[in-house]
Design a protein around this motif. Structure first.
Motif, PDB file in Angstrom:
ATOM      1  N   LYS A   5      -1.620  -9.923 -10.244  1.00  0.00           N
ATOM      2  CA  LYS A   5      -0.658  -9.701  -8.955  1.00  0.00           C
ATOM      3  C   LYS A   5      -1.428  -9.186  -7.985  1.00  0.00           C
ATOM      4  O   LYS A   5      -2.128  -8.124  -8.105  1.00  0.00           O
ATOM      5  CB  LYS A   5       0.533  -8.716  -9.432  1.00  0.00           C
ATOM      6  CG  LYS A   5       1.434  -8.596  -8.255  1.00  0.00           C
ATOM      7  CD  LYS A   5       2.262  -7.313  -8.214  1.00  0.00           C
ATOM      8  CE  LYS A   5       3.278  -7.887  -9.021  1.00  0.00           C
ATOM      9  NZ  LYS A   5       4.485  -6.651  -9.171  1.00  0.00           N
ATOM     10  N   LEU A   7      -1.206  -7.206  -4.000  1.00  0.00           N
ATOM     11  CA  LEU A   7      -0.537  -6.783  -3.060  1.00  0.00           C
ATOM     12  C   LEU A   7      -1.527  -6.638  -1.706  1.00  0.00           C
ATOM     13  O   LEU A   7      -2.152  -5.761  -1.868  1.00  0.00           O
ATOM     14  CB  LEU A   7       0.261  -5.693  -3.310  1.00  0.00           C
ATOM     15  CG  LEU A   7       1.401  -5.939  -4.301  1.00  0.00           C
ATOM     16  CD1 LEU A   7       1.996  -4.227  -4.559  1.00  0.00           C
ATOM     17  CD2 LEU A   7       2.612  -6.878  -3.834  1.00  0.00           C
ATOM     18  N   THR A   8      -1.364  -7.552  -0.643  1.00  0.00           N
ATOM     19  CA  THR A   8      -2.050  -7.040   0.558  1.00  0.00           C
ATOM     20  C   THR A   8      -1.432  -6.359   1.669  1.00  0.00           C
ATOM     21  O   THR A   8      -0.378  -6.801   2.013  1.00  0.00           O
ATOM     22  CB  THR A   8      -2.724  -8.583   0.982  1.00  0.00           C
ATOM     23  OG1 THR A   8      -1.619  -9.277   1.246  1.00  0.00           O
ATOM     24  CG2 THR A   8      -3.555  -9.029  -0.180  1.00  0.00           C
ATOM     25  N   GLN A   9      -2.083  -5.358   2.147  1.00  0.00           N
ATOM     26  CA  GLN A   9      -1.356  -4.996   3.456  1.00  0.00           C
ATOM     27  C   GLN A   9      -2.301  -4.896   4.576  1.00  0.00           C
ATOM     28  O   GLN A   9      -3.587  -5.066   4.340  1.00  0.00           O
ATOM     29  CB  GLN A   9      -1.436  -3.258   2.968  1.00  0.00           C
ATOM     30  CG  GLN A   9      -0.355  -3.132   1.802  1.00  0.00           C
ATOM     31  CD  GLN A   9      -0.200  -1.538   1.541  1.00  0.00           C
ATOM     32  OE1 GLN A   9      -1.315  -0.815   1.435  1.00  0.00           O
ATOM     33  NE2 GLN A   9       0.795  -1.126   1.192  1.00  0.00           N
ATOM     34  N   LEU A  37       6.693  -9.719   1.376  1.00  0.00           N
ATOM     35  CA  LEU A  37       7.655  -8.831   0.579  1.00  0.00           C
ATOM     36  C   LEU A  37       7.737  -7.603   1.488  1.00  0.00           C
ATOM     37  O   LEU A  37       7.110  -6.527   1.300  1.00  0.00           O
ATOM     38  CB  LEU A  37       6.989  -8.427  -0.796  1.00  0.00           C
ATOM     39  CG  LEU A  37       7.859  -8.081  -1.813  1.00  0.00           C
ATOM     40  CD1 LEU A  37       9.039  -8.695  -2.228  1.00  0.00           C
ATOM     41  CD2 LEU A  37       7.157  -7.654  -3.078  1.00  0.00           C
ATOM     42  N   VAL A  40       4.519  -6.233   2.980  1.00  0.00           N
ATOM     43  CA  VAL A  40       3.230  -6.513   2.472  1.00  0.00           C
ATOM     44  C   VAL A  40       3.393  -7.801   1.919  1.00  0.00           C
ATOM     45  O   VAL A  40       4.528  -8.282   2.060  1.00  0.00           O
ATOM     46  CB  VAL A  40       3.220  -5.639   0.975  1.00  0.00           C
ATOM     47  CG1 VAL A  40       4.189  -5.954   0.022  1.00  0.00           C
ATOM     48  CG2 VAL A  40       1.780  -5.575   0.671  1.00  0.00           C
ATOM     49  N   GLU A  42       2.766 -10.415  -1.276  1.00  0.00           N
ATOM     50  CA  GLU A  42       2.562 -10.415  -2.486  1.00  0.00           C
ATOM     51  C   GLU A  42       2.056 -11.789  -2.969  1.00  0.00           C
ATOM     52  O   GLU A  42       2.421 -12.932  -2.535  1.00  0.00           O
ATOM     53  CB  GLU A  42       3.957 -10.191  -3.174  1.00  0.00           C
ATOM     54  CG  GLU A  42       3.792 -10.289  -4.784  1.00  0.00           C
ATOM     55  CD  GLU A  42       5.200 -10.270  -5.642  1.00  0.00           C
ATOM     56  OE1 GLU A  42       5.274  -9.458  -6.294  1.00  0.00           O
ATOM     57  OE2 GLU A  42       6.048 -11.274  -5.184  1.00  0.00           O
ATOM     58  N   TYR A  92       9.765  -3.992  -0.942  1.00  0.00           N
ATOM     59  CA  TYR A  92       8.499  -3.191  -0.765  1.00  0.00           C
ATOM     60  C   TYR A  92       8.556  -2.535   0.399  1.00  0.00           C
ATOM     61  O   TYR A  92       8.883  -3.326   1.460  1.00  0.00           O
ATOM     62  CB  TYR A  92       7.216  -3.905  -1.132  1.00  0.00           C
ATOM     63  CG  TYR A  92       6.008  -3.111  -1.458  1.00  0.00           C
ATOM     64  CD1 TYR A  92       5.228  -2.950  -0.344  1.00  0.00           C
ATOM     65  CD2 TYR A  92       5.940  -2.658  -2.424  1.00  0.00           C
ATOM     66  CE1 TYR A  92       3.897  -2.164  -0.429  1.00  0.00           C
ATOM     67  CE2 TYR A  92       4.567  -1.875  -2.866  1.00  0.00           C
ATOM     68  CZ  TYR A  92       3.805  -1.436  -1.521  1.00  0.00           C
ATOM     69  OH  TYR A  92       2.761  -0.889  -1.815  1.00  0.00           O
ATOM     70  N   SER A  96       2.170  -1.680   6.561  1.00  0.00           N
ATOM     71  CA  SER A  96       1.662  -3.024   7.055  1.00  0.00           C
ATOM     72  C   SER A  96       1.950  -3.085   8.317  1.00  0.00           C
ATOM     73  O   SER A  96       2.779  -2.286   8.854  1.00  0.00           O
ATOM     74  CB  SER A  96       2.003  -4.244   6.318  1.00  0.00           C
ATOM     75  OG  SER A  96       1.528  -5.293   6.750  1.00  0.00           O
TER      76      SER A  96
END
Length: 746
Positions: A5, A7-9, A37, A40, A42, A92, A96
């Motif tokens: 998984k 999660l990019t910000q 999400l 962020v 996902e 989430y 971001s």
């Protein structure tokens, strides 16, 4: 099977990031999904190439996208059958941001100029690489239903593009066409004129010397032919803006270079997809009337950034237009159609897409070949800053000063700066500030504040608002000294823990209750110490001495007979001069200031360059422009005693040189250099005292290129490192950022 998984910000929504992830995952034969999400994106990936995916992900991004952080964890495999882009969730609330509004890309521009394309001459063409973002979004995740584009359901052809992951319009929330998108309309006064091509009608009335309002992406411009002296003067008359320079928009870089000097960095900036106004020096072929940029050696220039701008130039033989914000001075831009067609303009080009977040043009100036923001807004907002220090857990709202306001919202180690708000001593602008705060809260999902930071000045409207909002949020109010906030914004820009800062501007409320503006501060971010300053001068009439700087000159020189030589610069001549000296003697309605701005304004009067301020910084700016044409080196001595620079002595030398027949330009340059060297010497004394190697310079005075160059050279020649603004405003636009950082410092 490996499963991860991610999660990019960062700037990962509304920029073609999900289609990019889809293409990358497909290329590596990975299964899983990607979705927005909350704040962020996902990503779930399964397969043998997950590590290669994670390695490539940040290095092959779409043009606007930016990853600030990636959180990666191993998970149990679900045995997905393919890789999909799935619907957004809202679970989430990490850090971001939505990207700023971006200028039309080359592909979209090519389409609106192609007679065979279905979007030919369509003024709202956009894709995932360009177009409006911040100005149309209501909340996150960034999907069409949460933007003002939701009012324009996609036609069948656009819907196909919107749903194809490999199409550049895939989930481009601003995409549309002539069949399903916003439309333009042309008005004469309040009367709608039926026509097939409203933009062509707009071009025709501009050629006739009329004033046209154009509703754009984040606000409205008032537009006239930049070559038409009569039209420019009429616009000034209606706006009650007699002298302030108008910005212009030229159709291409070649047109700009016909009248302005351009460096490589200035070219890169003015042609970037952010398309700010860049302050450029006029060249010898400058063809415009003096009324466009009166008394100045430079002019604000931008290139087209929306489809409608390009289409306007395509319909006209004029290569440069005045493009100034459609608002009365100090108030926010008009964004409602009813207000626009009832404005001071003769004609209006409007459209039916709502502007949710108004956003004025950004303004940039280069000094010693380094970029400095005068106004950080369209094209940059709301891209966040990172706090480069250890922070506390408080959510902070910082409200800035009172003029040229921005606000900032801080969570964790991220600060979201607002667009340019303006002068909050105007009721409409104060309301705009409140609305903009609410909009930014929705976008960032930061709903509650633990601390409200504001200026120390007890009577600012922003200070009063801070107490109102503190009560609403059950938060603490944190007053921050104006120049301390300036210096901390600068320090954070360069990741400096402690520094000596030269803080030079027009006014800032001092911790002793007087007006500061020529300060030498030691700061370690959390606290500051005043180490030196310009001589404190009396201000007869308070703000009257700011508007009419001859009063300030009288106070500084302290010589009634000498001031009588300038009696024509006083509205009531020698009678007024007599009353001013009586007022100084009585001490009634007489403030105190160490402002550099007031000294430079007085210098402008002493040289008979400017004796009345009709816009912020006018006298000092005209002084700088006069000095720009200097051809002879003259030296003015400066004296420091007890860490105070004697400005009375500098002004007396200016007057003496001028009365002895030296040229205005040469004396203006010498006077500026004397002040700059005096401030630099004070800073070096403080640095020696504190054993610090870094000396920075901040405040509105530091937009002056000659003063900045002098300070930089003096400090570096004495072995110190010079720090100047690179990604933040030297002026008051950075005050809220500094306030936020000080409030967040652990």
């Amino acid at each position: 099977m490996k499963a991860r998984k991610v999660l990019t910000q960062g700037i990962v929504q509304g920029v073609g990031f999900r289609p990019y992830v889809y293409r990358l995952a497909s290329d590596l034969n990975l299964k899983g999904y990607v979705r927005n999400l909350g704040n962020v994106v996902e990503i779930i990936i399964e397969g043998e190439n997950t590590e290669l995916f994670i390695e490539r992900l940040p290095n092959e991004l779409p043009p606007i996208a930016k990853i600030d952080s990636m959180i990666i964890e191993d998970i149990e495999a679900e045995a997905y059958s393919n890789f999909e882009i799935i619907e957004s969730g809202d679970a989430y609330s990490g850090i971001s941001v939505i990207p700023p509004d971006i200028a039309i890309c080359d592909k979209c521009l090519e389409e609106i100029r192609n007679p065979n394309d279905r979007r030919y001459k369509y003024p709202f063409n956009a894709c995932t690489d360009c177009g409006p973002r911040f100005t149309v979004i209501e909340s996150v995740p960034y999907d069409r239903v949460r933007t003002t584009m939701d009012e324009f359901p996609l036609c069948d052809e656009c819907l196909v593009e919107y749903r194809q992951p490999l199409n550049r319009r895939y989930h481009g929330e601003a995409i549309c066409c002539n069949d399903c998108g916003p439309q333009m309309a042309f008005y004469e006064g309040q009367n709608k004129i039926d026509c097939e091509n409203p933009i062509k009608m707009g071009a025709e009335v501009l050629e006739k010397g009329k004033i046209l309002a154009i509703k754009g992406i984040g606000g409205t411009h008032l537009v006239v032919d930049a070559y038409n002296d009569e039209a420019i003067k009429e616009l000034r008359s209606r706006l009650n803006r007699p002298n302030q320079a108008f910005a212009v928009m030229s159709k291409d870089l070649e047109s700009v270079q016909n009248y302005a000097q351009t460096s490589k960095k200035e070219i890169r900036t003015i042609t970037s997809n952010k398309r700010p106004i860049v302050i450029l020096k006029k060249n010898d072929n400058y063809p415009f009337p003096e009324s466009l940029s009166p008394g100045l050696h430079n002019i604000g220039v931008m290139l087209p950034y929306s489809p409608m701008h390009y289409l306007l130039f395509d319909e006209s033989d004029i290569d440069t237009y005045v493009m100034t914000s459609a608002n009365t001075p100090g108030e926010p831009m008009m964004i409602k159609n009813e207000d626009i067609i009832n404005g001071i303009n003769d004609y209006s080009l409007i459209h039916n897409r709502r502007i949710l977040n108004r956003c004025d043009d950004s303004v940039i100036r280069f000094r010693n070949n380094e970029l400095s923001f005068i106004r950080r807004s369209r094209g940059y907002t709301p891209e966040p800053y990172k706090i480069n220090y250890e922070v506390n857990e408080l959510n902070v709202l910082a409200l800035g000063p009172e003029l040229d306001v921005t606000f900032s919202i801080a969570k964790d180690d991220i600060v979201y700066p607002s667009q340019h708000i303006g002068n909050t001593n105007k009721p409409k602008t104060l309301e705009f500030l409140k609305e903009a705060i609410e909009n930014m809260q929705r976008i960032t999902k930061i709903h509650d504040f633990d601390m409200i930071a504001c200026d120390m000045h007890p009577h600012f409207f922003t200070t009063r608002l801070a107490h109102e909002l503190a009560e609403k949020h059950d938060a603490e109010v944190m007053p921050v000294q104006h120049h301390h906030a300036h210096s901390v914004a600068l320090a954070n820009d360069s990741t400096i823990d402690e520094m000596i800062a030269i803080a030079a501007d027009g006014v800032g409320y001092g911790s002793d209750g007087t007006s500061w503006g020529g300060e030498i501060l030691y700061t370690d971010v959390k606290s500051f110490e005043r180490m030196g300053h310009l001589e404190s001068q009396l201000m007869p009439g308070g703000d009257m001495a700011t508007k009419y700087p001859a009063r300030m000159l009288a106070s500084i020189l302290k010589d009634e007979d000498l001031i009588k030589n300038y009696s024509n610069h006083f509205k009531y001549g020698e009678m007024e001069i007599k009353n001013i000296f009586k007022q100084i003697e009585s001490g009634i309605n007489v403030g105190k200031t160490s402002s550099t701005g007031r000294v430079l304004d007085s210098m402008a009067v002493a040289l008979e360059i400017c004796d009345k301020r009709t816009y912020e910084g006018e006298c000092s700016m005209k002084l700088e422009s006069c000095a720009y044409y200097s051809t002879k080196d003259i030296e003015i001595q400066y004296h420091i005693e007890n860490n105070i620079l004697n400005t009375t002595d500098i002004l007396r030398q200016v007057v003496e040189l001028y009365q002895n027949g030296e040229k205005k330009a040469d004396v203006a340059r010498a006077g500026q250099i004397a002040v700059a060297k005096g401030l630099s010497e004070l800073a070096i004394i403080a640095a020696e005292n504190k054993k610090i190697e870094n000396i920075g310079a901040t405040g509105g005075v530091l937009y002056n290129e000659s003063i900045t160059d002098t300070v930089k050279n003096y400090i570096e020649n004495n072995g110190y490192e010079f720090i100047q603004h690179k990604n933040t405003c030297a002026g008051d636009g950075s005050v809220s950022l500094g306030q936020a950082i000080i409030s967040k410092k652990k």
